[in-house]
Design a protein around this motif. Structure first.
Motif, PDB file in Angstrom:
ATOM      1  N   LEU A  61       0.751  -1.368  -0.014  1.00  0.00           N
ATOM      2  CA  LEU A  61       0.193  -0.122   0.056  1.00  0.00           C
ATOM      3  C   LEU A  61       0.961   1.200   0.088  1.00  0.00           C
ATOM      4  N   TYR A  62       2.021   1.303   0.839  1.00  0.00           N
ATOM      5  CA  TYR A  62       3.027   2.401   0.863  1.00  0.00           C
ATOM      6  C   TYR A  62       3.354   2.437  -0.459  1.00  0.00           C
ATOM      7  N   SER A  63       3.956   1.635  -1.113  1.00  0.00           N
ATOM      8  CA  SER A  63       4.556   1.606  -2.095  1.00  0.00           C
ATOM      9  C   SER A  63       3.660   2.492  -3.421  1.00  0.00           C
ATOM     10  N   ARG A  64       2.455   1.864  -3.217  1.00  0.00           N
ATOM     11  CA  ARG A  64       1.695   2.648  -4.283  1.00  0.00           C
ATOM     12  C   ARG A  64       1.753   4.089  -4.144  1.00  0.00           C
ATOM     13  N   ILE A  65       1.300   4.547  -2.815  1.00  0.00           N
ATOM     14  CA  ILE A  65       1.419   5.870  -2.352  1.00  0.00           C
ATOM     15  C   ILE A  65       2.508   6.526  -2.953  1.00  0.00           C
ATOM     16  N   LEU A  66       3.875   5.858  -2.798  1.00  0.00           N
ATOM     17  CA  LEU A  66       4.952   6.467  -3.029  1.00  0.00           C
ATOM     18  C   LEU A  66       5.023   6.650  -4.722  1.00  0.00           C
ATOM     19  N   HIS A  67       4.468   5.752  -5.369  1.00  0.00           N
ATOM     20  CA  HIS A  67       4.601   5.793  -6.784  1.00  0.00           C
ATOM     21  C   HIS A  67       3.754   6.682  -7.249  1.00  0.00           C
ATOM     22  N   PHE A  68       2.482   6.776  -6.742  1.00  0.00           N
ATOM     23  CA  PHE A  68       1.841   8.146  -7.033  1.00  0.00           C
ATOM     24  C   PHE A  68       2.384   9.487  -6.540  1.00  0.00           C
ATOM     25  N   TRP A  92      12.334   1.369  -3.823  1.00  0.00           N
ATOM     26  CA  TRP A  92      13.484   1.923  -4.310  1.00  0.00           C
ATOM     27  C   TRP A  92      13.797   2.012  -5.792  1.00  0.00           C
ATOM     28  N   ASN A  93      13.234   1.074  -6.450  1.00  0.00           N
ATOM     29  CA  ASN A  93      13.187   1.617  -8.103  1.00  0.00           C
ATOM     30  C   ASN A  93      12.194   2.604  -8.369  1.00  0.00           C
ATOM     31  N   THR A  94      10.928   2.870  -7.671  1.00  0.00           N
ATOM     32  CA  THR A  94      10.194   3.857  -8.051  1.00  0.00           C
ATOM     33  C   THR A  94      10.948   5.263  -7.605  1.00  0.00           C
ATOM     34  N   LEU A  95      11.411   5.525  -6.596  1.00  0.00           N
ATOM     35  CA  LEU A  95      12.187   6.774  -6.456  1.00  0.00           C
ATOM     36  C   LEU A  95      13.447   6.825  -7.461  1.00  0.00           C
ATOM     37  N   ILE A  96      14.171   5.750  -7.668  1.00  0.00           N
ATOM     38  CA  ILE A  96      15.176   5.997  -8.741  1.00  0.00           C
ATOM     39  C   ILE A  96      14.706   6.431  -9.984  1.00  0.00           C
ATOM     40  N   ARG A  97      13.412   5.490 -10.285  1.00  0.00           N
ATOM     41  CA  ARG A  97      12.852   5.952 -11.619  1.00  0.00           C
ATOM     42  C   ARG A  97      12.427   7.361 -11.638  1.00  0.00           C
ATOM     43  N   ALA A  98      11.855   7.949 -10.593  1.00  0.00           N
ATOM     44  CA  ALA A  98      11.386   9.331 -10.524  1.00  0.00           C
ATOM     45  C   ALA A  98      12.704  10.461 -10.625  1.00  0.00           C
ATOM     46  N   ARG A 105      16.912  16.320 -11.078  1.00  0.00           N
ATOM     47  CA  ARG A 105      17.573  15.301  -9.954  1.00  0.00           C
ATOM     48  C   ARG A 105      18.357  14.074 -10.530  1.00  0.00           C
ATOM     49  N   LYS A 106      18.509  14.109 -11.753  1.00  0.00           N
ATOM     50  CA  LYS A 106      19.018  12.817 -12.362  1.00  0.00           C
ATOM     51  C   LYS A 106      20.406  12.387 -11.576  1.00  0.00           C
ATOM     52  N   ASP A 107      20.844  13.332 -11.224  1.00  0.00           N
ATOM     53  CA  ASP A 107      22.145  12.942 -10.410  1.00  0.00           C
ATOM     54  C   ASP A 107      21.926  12.128  -9.270  1.00  0.00           C
ATOM     55  N   GLU A 108      20.681  12.176  -8.465  1.00  0.00           N
ATOM     56  CA  GLU A 108      20.605  11.611  -7.484  1.00  0.00           C
ATOM     57  C   GLU A 108      20.337  10.047  -7.621  1.00  0.00           C
ATOM     58  N   HIS A 125      14.532  -4.716 -12.790  1.00  0.00           N
ATOM     59  CA  HIS A 125      13.911  -3.316 -13.172  1.00  0.00           C
ATOM     60  C   HIS A 125      14.519  -2.078 -12.882  1.00  0.00           C
ATOM     61  N   THR A 126      15.603  -2.328 -11.708  1.00  0.00           N
ATOM     62  CA  THR A 126      16.559  -1.266 -11.190  1.00  0.00           C
ATOM     63  C   THR A 126      17.375  -0.611 -12.365  1.00  0.00           C
ATOM     64  N   PHE A 127      17.970  -1.449 -12.983  1.00  0.00           N
ATOM     65  CA  PHE A 127      19.210  -1.033 -13.988  1.00  0.00           C
ATOM     66  C   PHE A 127      18.782  -0.044 -15.247  1.00  0.00           C
ATOM     67  N   PRO A 128      17.715  -0.477 -15.868  1.00  0.00           N
ATOM     68  CA  PRO A 128      17.248   0.436 -16.986  1.00  0.00           C
ATOM     69  C   PRO A 128      17.044   1.855 -16.285  1.00  0.00           C
ATOM     70  N   PHE A 129      16.546   2.054 -15.161  1.00  0.00           N
ATOM     71  CA  PHE A 129      16.310   3.460 -14.692  1.00  0.00           C
ATOM     72  C   PHE A 129      17.671   4.154 -14.276  1.00  0.00           C
ATOM     73  N   VAL A 130      18.695   3.198 -13.704  1.00  0.00           N
ATOM     74  CA  VAL A 130      19.774   3.799 -13.403  1.00  0.00           C
ATOM     75  C   VAL A 130      20.440   4.309 -14.571  1.00  0.00           C
ATOM     76  N   LEU A 131      20.747   3.392 -15.521  1.00  0.00           N
ATOM     77  CA  LEU A 131      21.320   3.692 -16.759  1.00  0.00           C
ATOM     78  C   LEU A 131      20.907   4.677 -17.548  1.00  0.00           C
ATOM     79  N   LYS A 132      19.520   4.939 -17.650  1.00  0.00           N
ATOM     80  CA  LYS A 132      18.866   6.217 -18.086  1.00  0.00           C
ATOM     81  C   LYS A 132      19.641   7.458 -17.798  1.00  0.00           C
TER      82      LYS A 132
END
Length: 602
Positions: A61-68, A92-98, A105-108, A125-132
């Motif tokens: 539930l909290y992960s969905r709130i964070l995603h939104f 973690w992936n949600t925040l990295i993707r954001a 804030r891409k550097d974060e 799913h983590t690595f495509p966001f980081v590499l982008k």
């Protein structure tokens, strides 16, 4: 629970039981109806009051709130994240993707990835966001670390991660690494091919990109993204036949390209303009149901590079009348057009209009066009004044433009030498261009001893002049010629025909400009032969031999066409009654009936 909205609140039934599966589902249902960050904060507050973070369902539930939250307010997302005691890879992936998608804030993204690795194991799913994020920031070292981590976790065969790696390496200018990843992939998707083809195009490897497209067609049906990259490759390589095939293919598959209509049409405009088929570009432009700023810019730049100055001005006026606001690129096209025709007054007027009326801050490209325009028009002192008063440091290209103007307009030798020193300071002393131009300054002034010394200095330093290379497409096959080339299959036939051309040019009154000869220390006969064997003349001779009468000859050259070859090509167009289109490093030259679109401005 009530979610506040404007102008009227929406009421939801409150489930009085707390921390049950039914209650959590009720909150998720409310969450799906949120339309603003303020409503989300209400749901978050309600969740804090009525649940405890002691099981997997509540964590979800909290992960969905964070995603939104990550889609609307990154600061609030970080605040919410910092209050979570338990996390999982999705959070973690949600925040990295954001962060990766954020403009500021891409550097974060990589910092979060580093912290994540010490708390939760990253997943595929983590690595495509980081590499982008790393690709955008050109963070080659950090991206390589992420690559190593992915290999360590056994993701070397993951298609999505490998696609991201290809994009990352190519964005950072490491094409070899991108190709290595592609070649090692045990399985490739259409996206894999698209990313690799685009990487080759962006690196200027147009021929390799077209070869890879040919390989891809054996496995996958190309989509709109493929066609955009292939059209860009055709534009860079001058492959008009293949570009026309792509155009026909798009028309046959039109329904499946609806989403790409505007993008593909813009690529078609660019391709036809750069392949020397301006009429086809105009047809595409006029039939477009929708145009954006890029469409107008492509057409203005296309008219400009072909020397159609009046068409540039008409297109700009039409664009403004349709309330499309010009940008910096628009004025690069307009100033280039003025430069092509030598219209100093108009160039100055449009430069002033850009600054005063459209509030566009001039950049190096604008100043470069203006300096080149003034210098090539013989107004060397004015060009020097512009360079002296620029708000930024002139680059080597601007100094080279000034030196080129000095060379062509017999400027003061002392000034030419000073400008040459500036070029060397800007780009180093190991490039040939400055030495070649300075030797021509001396040659134009008949100071052959100094010109010879420059050539000797180049030899002593091991500096070689970039070889002139011209290509011509005959029946879909490209034929490449270097200056003095004898490697072509039809060399004997070409050289015989060059003698025929030379005799007919003499009858038409041709007198060679020996200052343009590369070997200035040769006798006059050697200089004449050197000019005769310039790469574009070999390509034109081959075109006259092999193309059907009435077919335009399209030549693509890697360097600027010299003034002697410019005059020769004008005469050939008249003597042999043929249209010749030469695209050199700077612009197109259309030769018809003994004249050129640049109106004898050289």
């Amino acid at each position: 629970m009530i979610l506040a909205t404007t102008p009227r609140p929406t009421t939801y039934a409150i489930n009085t039981s707390t921390n049950t599966s039914e209650h959590r589902r009720h909150i998720l249902q409310i969450l799906t109806q949120c339309t603003s960050i303020s409503q989300l904060k209400q749901v978050h507050a309600y969740t804090l009051r009525t649940t405890t973070l002691d099981n997997t369902d509540t964590l979800f539930l909290y992960s969905r709130i964070l995603h939104f939250a990550s889609l609307h307010d990154l600061n609030y997302s970080f605040q919410l994240f910092s209050n979570l005691e338990n996390t999982n890879s999705f959070i973690w992936n949600t925040l990295i993707r954001a962060c990766a998608h954020s403009s500021s804030r891409k550097d974060e993204a990589f910092l979060l990835f580093y912290k994540m690795a010490t708390n939760v194991e990253p997943d595929k799913h983590t690595f495509p966001f980081v590499l982008k994020a790393c690709a955008y920031l050109f963070a080659l070292s950090e991206g390589k670390q992420a690559h190593g981590f992915a290999l360590k976790l056994g993701f070397d065969s993951d298609v999505y991660i490998n696609n991201s790696l290809i994009h990352f390496y190519s964005s950072c200018g490491s094409l070899k690494d991108a190709r290595r990843v592609f070649d090692k992939m045990p399985e490739r998707s259409l996206v894999s091919w698209n990313v690799m083809i685009d990487a080759l195009v962006q690196s200027g490897e147009f021929e390799s990109a077209l070869r890879m497209f040919s390989e891809m067609q054996k496995i996958f049906e190309p989509d709109g993204y493929t066609m955009q990259s292939v059209l860009d490759a055709c534009a860079g390589f001058g492959a008009l036949s293949l570009g026309m095939w792509v155009h026909a293919h798009v028309l046959r598959k039109y329904e499946s390209f609806l989403d790409f209509d505007l993008l593909v049409n813009n690529c078609l405009l660019n391709m036809y303009c750069k392949c020397g088929s301006l009429n086809m570009a105009v047809q595409v432009f006029e039939r477009m149901s929708k145009r954006d700023l890029n469409s107008w810019n492509a057409m203005i730049l296309g008219f400009a590079m072909h020397g159609e100055v009046e068409a540039v001005f008409r297109c700009f006026n039409q664009m403004v009348n349709e309330r499309v606001m010009p940008d910096s690129i628009t004025f690069v096209g307009i100033l280039s057009a003025c430069n092509h025709r030598g219209l100093v007054g108009e160039g100055n007027n449009y430069f002033d209009k850009m600054v005063s009326e459209y509030k566009i801050k001039p950049v190096l490209e604008h100043y470069g066009c203006l300096v080149d325009l003034l210098a090539r028009s013989g107004r060397i002192d004015e060009a020097v004044d512009v360079v002296s008063n620029m708000p930024m440091k002139p680059d080597a290209a601007i100094w080279r433009s000034l030196l080129d103007g000095c060379c062509k307009k017999n400027a003061d030798i002392g000034l030419s030498e000073e400008v040459a020193r500036k070029v060397i300071e800007s780009e180093g002393s190991d490039t040939s261009g400055v030495y070649v131009l300075l030797s021509r300054v001396y040659a134009t002034a008949n100071r052959w001893d100094e010109a010879g010394l420059i050539r000797k200095l180049m030899t002593d330093k091991g500096i070689k002049k970039d070889p002139g290379c011209s290509s011509i497409e005959i029946n879909g096959v490209f034929h490449e010629f270097f200056a003095g080339d004898t490697s072509h299959l039809h060399t004997r036939e070409i050289y015989k025909f060059l003698d025929v051309i030379e005799e007919r040019l003499k009858l038409a009154g041709y007198v060679p400009d020996l200052s343009q000869a590369s070997m200035v220390d040769e006798l006059d006969n050697g200089k004449r032969r050197s000019l005769k064997l310039h790469s574009e003349r070999l390509a034109i001779a081959y075109g006259l031999l092999k193309l059907k009468p009435g077919t335009p000859i399209r030549i693509f050259k890697n360097l600027r066409i010299c003034s002697d070859c410019h005059n020769v090509t004008k005469l050939i167009s008249k003597v042999f009654d043929v249209e010749i289109i030469v695209r050199d490093r700077v612009r197109f030259h259309h030769f018809r009936n003994g004249s050129c679109t640049c109106k004898d401005y050289w």
